[in-house]
Design a protein around this motif. Structure first.
Motif, PDB file in Angstrom:
ATOM      1  N   ALA A  22       0.836  -1.069  -0.028  1.00  0.00           N
ATOM      2  CA  ALA A  22       0.073   0.077  -0.031  1.00  0.00           C
ATOM      3  C   ALA A  22       0.908   1.105  -0.223  1.00  0.00           C
ATOM      4  N   ARG A  23       1.912   0.844   0.370  1.00  0.00           N
ATOM      5  CA  ARG A  23       3.051   2.268   0.140  1.00  0.00           C
ATOM      6  C   ARG A  23       3.545   2.617  -0.876  1.00  0.00           C
ATOM      7  N   LYS A  24       3.703   3.945  -1.195  1.00  0.00           N
ATOM      8  CA  LYS A  24       3.990   4.340  -2.758  1.00  0.00           C
ATOM      9  C   LYS A  24       5.269   3.880  -3.086  1.00  0.00           C
ATOM     10  N   GLY A  25       5.511   3.232  -4.132  1.00  0.00           N
ATOM     11  CA  GLY A  25       7.132   2.835  -4.408  1.00  0.00           C
ATOM     12  C   GLY A  25       7.307   1.560  -3.870  1.00  0.00           C
ATOM     13  N   PHE A  26       6.702   1.117  -3.023  1.00  0.00           N
ATOM     14  CA  PHE A  26       7.237  -0.366  -2.540  1.00  0.00           C
ATOM     15  C   PHE A  26       7.223  -1.524  -3.319  1.00  0.00           C
ATOM     16  N   SER A  27       6.147  -1.674  -4.252  1.00  0.00           N
ATOM     17  CA  SER A  27       5.956  -2.621  -5.159  1.00  0.00           C
ATOM     18  C   SER A  27       6.865  -2.631  -6.220  1.00  0.00           C
ATOM     19  N   GLU A  28       7.508  -1.772  -6.669  1.00  0.00           N
ATOM     20  CA  GLU A  28       8.430  -1.377  -7.706  1.00  0.00           C
ATOM     21  C   GLU A  28       9.865  -1.836  -7.041  1.00  0.00           C
ATOM     22  N   GLU A  29      10.063  -1.486  -6.041  1.00  0.00           N
ATOM     23  CA  GLU A  29      11.371  -1.846  -5.467  1.00  0.00           C
ATOM     24  C   GLU A  29      11.229  -3.037  -4.718  1.00  0.00           C
ATOM     25  N   TYR A  30      10.388  -3.619  -4.379  1.00  0.00           N
ATOM     26  CA  TYR A  30      10.496  -5.107  -3.865  1.00  0.00           C
ATOM     27  C   TYR A  30      10.532  -6.144  -5.178  1.00  0.00           C
ATOM     28  N   ASP A  31       9.903  -5.957  -6.254  1.00  0.00           N
ATOM     29  CA  ASP A  31       9.946  -6.591  -7.338  1.00  0.00           C
ATOM     30  C   ASP A  31      11.008  -6.654  -7.917  1.00  0.00           C
ATOM     31  N   SER A  32      11.857  -5.569  -7.784  1.00  0.00           N
ATOM     32  CA  SER A  32      13.144  -5.357  -8.515  1.00  0.00           C
ATOM     33  C   SER A  32      14.140  -6.213  -7.684  1.00  0.00           C
ATOM     34  N   LEU A  33      13.882  -6.572  -6.477  1.00  0.00           N
ATOM     35  CA  LEU A  33      14.900  -7.567  -5.519  1.00  0.00           C
ATOM     36  C   LEU A  33      14.469  -8.827  -5.390  1.00  0.00           C
ATOM     37  N   ALA A  34      13.504  -9.400  -6.557  1.00  0.00           N
ATOM     38  CA  ALA A  34      12.804 -10.579  -6.486  1.00  0.00           C
ATOM     39  C   ALA A  34      13.896 -11.828  -6.340  1.00  0.00           C
ATOM     40  N   LEU A  35      15.122 -11.522  -7.126  1.00  0.00           N
ATOM     41  CA  LEU A  35      16.330 -12.723  -7.037  1.00  0.00           C
ATOM     42  C   LEU A  35      16.749 -12.657  -5.669  1.00  0.00           C
ATOM     43  N   GLU A  36      17.103 -11.509  -5.091  1.00  0.00           N
ATOM     44  CA  GLU A  36      17.894 -11.355  -4.148  1.00  0.00           C
ATOM     45  C   GLU A  36      16.986 -11.957  -2.731  1.00  0.00           C
ATOM     46  N   TYR A  37      15.923 -11.771  -2.663  1.00  0.00           N
ATOM     47  CA  TYR A  37      14.692 -12.162  -1.762  1.00  0.00           C
ATOM     48  C   TYR A  37      14.648 -13.919  -1.692  1.00  0.00           C
ATOM     49  N   GLU A  38      14.581 -14.349  -3.100  1.00  0.00           N
ATOM     50  CA  GLU A  38      14.732 -15.723  -3.243  1.00  0.00           C
ATOM     51  C   GLU A  38      15.707 -16.311  -2.652  1.00  0.00           C
ATOM     52  N   ILE A  39      17.104 -15.674  -2.963  1.00  0.00           N
ATOM     53  CA  ILE A  39      18.127 -16.232  -2.433  1.00  0.00           C
ATOM     54  C   ILE A  39      18.060 -16.366  -0.767  1.00  0.00           C
ATOM     55  N   ALA A  40      17.884 -15.283  -0.274  1.00  0.00           N
ATOM     56  CA  ALA A  40      17.841 -15.054   1.190  1.00  0.00           C
ATOM     57  C   ALA A  40      16.936 -16.081   1.650  1.00  0.00           C
ATOM     58  N   SER A  41      15.567 -16.224   1.045  1.00  0.00           N
ATOM     59  CA  SER A  41      14.926 -17.295   1.647  1.00  0.00           C
ATOM     60  C   SER A  41      15.190 -18.439   1.741  1.00  0.00           C
ATOM     61  N   GLN A  42      15.839 -19.045   0.558  1.00  0.00           N
ATOM     62  CA  GLN A  42      16.396 -20.238   0.284  1.00  0.00           C
ATOM     63  C   GLN A  42      17.474 -20.558   1.335  1.00  0.00           C
ATOM     64  N   MET A  43      18.418 -19.454   1.687  1.00  0.00           N
ATOM     65  CA  MET A  43      19.441 -19.346   2.722  1.00  0.00           C
ATOM     66  C   MET A  43      18.800 -19.799   4.288  1.00  0.00           C
ATOM     67  N   ILE A  44      17.666 -19.102   4.418  1.00  0.00           N
ATOM     68  CA  ILE A  44      17.022 -19.252   5.761  1.00  0.00           C
ATOM     69  C   ILE A  44      16.373 -20.366   5.696  1.00  0.00           C
ATOM     70  N   LYS A  45      15.988 -20.964   4.772  1.00  0.00           N
ATOM     71  CA  LYS A  45      15.168 -22.235   4.972  1.00  0.00           C
ATOM     72  C   LYS A  45      16.304 -23.402   5.194  1.00  0.00           C
ATOM     73  N   ALA A  46      17.337 -23.262   4.380  1.00  0.00           N
ATOM     74  CA  ALA A  46      18.516 -24.405   4.303  1.00  0.00           C
ATOM     75  C   ALA A  46      19.011 -24.474   6.018  1.00  0.00           C
ATOM     76  N   ARG A  47      19.159 -23.231   6.467  1.00  0.00           N
ATOM     77  CA  ARG A  47      19.732 -23.078   8.026  1.00  0.00           C
ATOM     78  C   ARG A  47      18.793 -23.600   8.832  1.00  0.00           C
ATOM     79  N   ALA A  48      17.285 -23.373   8.508  1.00  0.00           N
ATOM     80  CA  ALA A  48      16.176 -24.104   9.508  1.00  0.00           C
ATOM     81  C   ALA A  48      16.283 -25.556   9.253  1.00  0.00           C
ATOM     82  N   ARG A  49      16.446 -26.194   8.140  1.00  0.00           N
ATOM     83  CA  ARG A  49      16.352 -27.596   7.758  1.00  0.00           C
ATOM     84  C   ARG A  49      17.681 -28.164   8.799  1.00  0.00           C
ATOM     85  N   ALA A  50      18.578 -27.459   8.603  1.00  0.00           N
ATOM     86  CA  ALA A  50      19.882 -27.988   9.443  1.00  0.00           C
ATOM     87  C   ALA A  50      19.686 -27.693  11.054  1.00  0.00           C
ATOM     88  N   GLY A  51      18.842 -27.263  11.281  1.00  0.00           N
ATOM     89  CA  GLY A  51      18.694 -26.902  12.788  1.00  0.00           C
ATOM     90  C   GLY A  51      19.719 -25.936  13.288  1.00  0.00           C
TER      91      GLY A  51
END
Length: 104
Positions: A22-51
């Motif tokens: 709902a904040r102005k400009g958020f969607s464009e900025e967030y979408d431009s970082l999709a790859l970075e967010y996906e990598i970060a998400s995968q890293m955190i999930k891998a760490r969680a799986r490893a406990g």
């Protein structure tokens, strides 16, 4: 001795995104970082799986908890492939990178 096993904090990401978009400009900025967010998400999930905690990963990588935190923070740091490989190894994973043709 305290139990230092990783315990995830509940987070409803979709609720957060719905509010943030709902904040102005958020969607464009967030979408431009999709790859970075996906990598970060995968890293955190891998760490969680490893406990593992960030402290444990840092120790295995020979670095600090704050460095691991920066690695897991999308859009704030662009880690090298060597660093991503060390992180993957620390959480018991193998890093794979592939190029996918763009759709016309």
């Amino acid at each position: 001795m305290a139990d230092l096993k990783y315990k995830p904090v509940p987070h409803k990401h979709q609720d957060f995104l719905d509010k943030a978009r709902a904040r102005k400009g958020f969607s464009e900025e967030y979408d431009s970082l999709a790859l970075e967010y996906e990598i970060a998400s995968q890293m955190i999930k891998a760490r969680a799986r490893a406990g593992l905690t960030q402290d444990a990963v840092a120790e295995r990588m020979g670095t600090t908890k704050s460095a691991v935190s920066r690695l897991e923070a999308a859009g704030k740091h662009a880690p090298s492939l060597a660093t991503l490989k060390r992180y993957a190894s620390a959480v018991g994973c193998e890093l794979k990178v592939k190029f996918v043709p763009q759709k016309a």
